[in-house]
Structure formats: C-alpha cells, structure tokens
Design an enzyme around this catalytic site. Sequence first.
Site: not given
Ligand SMILES: C[S@@+](CC[C@H](N)C(=O)[O-])C[C@H]1O[C@@H](n2cnc3c(N)ncnc32)[C@H](O)[C@@H]1O
Length: 225
Positions: A133, A137
Amino acid sequence: MPISKIRPIRSYVLRQGRLTKHQAEGIKSLSPLHAISFGDNILNWDAIFNRQGKRIIEIGFGMGHTTAEIAETLSDSNFIAIDVHSPGVGNLLNKIQEKNLKNLKIIQHDAVEVLEKMTLDESIDAIHIFFPDPWHKKRHNKRRLIQQTFLELISMKLKKEGYIHIATDWEDYANWIIEIFKNNSMYKAKNIDFSKKPSYRPKTKYENRGVNLGHQVWDMIFIKS
Ligand SMILES: C[S@@+](CC[C@H](N)C(=O)[O-])C[C@H]1O[C@@H](n2cnc3c(N)ncnc32)[C@H](O)[C@@H]1O
C-alpha cells in the site's frame, strides 16, 4: 493514556469486504490443510512442508493470483504468504487446493508480528513484497510498511545473501525505498535497472490497475551481505 491503549501503526486498513460463497467455503474446509495460525511458536519450515527448500515469505498477497503462480514456478522453494484480508485468504486457499500446491501455506495476520514472533533469526532466504500500500499522502507516510525499523527487522530474519524483492508503481515510494536501502550498509542493490521485472514475477492485479493508469513499475531487489 495507558500503554495498552496505544495502537501500533499498521501498514494496512482492515476492511474485510464480502466473502463469496466459494471463498467462505475455502476458509472453512481448507484452512486446516493450508493455513497456519498466528501464535508465539517459532515456525518449523521443514516440518510444515515435510521437506527442505528455500524459505520465501510473501507479505501482502492480496487475492493471491501471483503468489500461487510463483509457488508453481519456483517449485523447489517453500512459501509462507501473509495477508490480513479474508477474501484473499479464501481465494488463495482455493487456488492452493486447485493447483495441488504442496509448497505454499498461508498466515492471516500482520506480517510484522509474524516476523517478530514466529520467525527465527537468519532463517529466511527471501522476502517478496509486491505493490505494498503506497500511503501516498505525506501525512500517511508513517504507515508505509517499508521503514528503517522494518529494515532492521528483516535484517535479523534474512539469511546472509538472502534477498528482498519489492515492486511498486508509485515513483515516490520507489525513491523512498531506494533511499532507505542506500542508507543501510548491509544491503547492495542486485538490479541496477529498477524497471526490469524478474521472469518469475507475473503481473499482479494491482500492477495492472497501475499500468492502466499510465504508471511505471519499479522492481527492486536488495541482497543482505
Ligand atoms: C495494494 S495490495 C497488493 C496486493 C498484491 N500483492 C497485488 O499486487 O495484487 C497490498 C496488500 O498488502 C497487505 N498488507 C499490508 N500491510 C500488511 C501487513 N503488515 N501484514 C500483512 N499484509 C499486509 C494488504 O492487506 C493488501 O492486501
């Protein structure tokens, strides 16, 4: 405020979303086969997979399409994929079953805590983080997963010569990541051309969205010395 009331900064927002029937069924029937519960116990990779192999952790697998494909391609490696969202967990559990993948397990939890509490020091060969993610911002930058403290954590967990592969379609986040790694003498960049995608990584769902918006993609691989 008492310490116990202070919430740690998380790199995700927990929106569970609606589960399809197939995903809900996958969670119910396949979790005992392919999921590992979060806990204080150290992961015993060789026992979990019933074999030895490279140990790769993927953080934030989303819907898991890429994760399943990579596990299929790198079949000699063992994978633990971590995310917090139930629809993706259900989806990936079904994929593991459909593809009969013996080298991929899931933990539904915050990956930072899985690294801290369940992972032995110097035991991991690689960490994959695809399209974390971006928290674009400025006031939200502190929620970015890749920070100096995160680097210190993975430095403890990666083996010598282990690598971390991060892909992002946010230029600002790419520069931020490159800067953080540059300031840490333990790492050297493997790929100088940060726009070159390694062949084992298929395009992800988020990536396709970014590319359709005209974004460039950066694949950054750093090796721990
Ligand atoms: C923008 S999505 C990208 C998903 C996938 N890798 C893709 O490229 O389609 C980022 C994912 O990271 C997960 N995520 C973020 N921080 C995390 C954490 N500390 N532990 C586990 N999952 C995390 C979120 O729940 C989300 O599903």
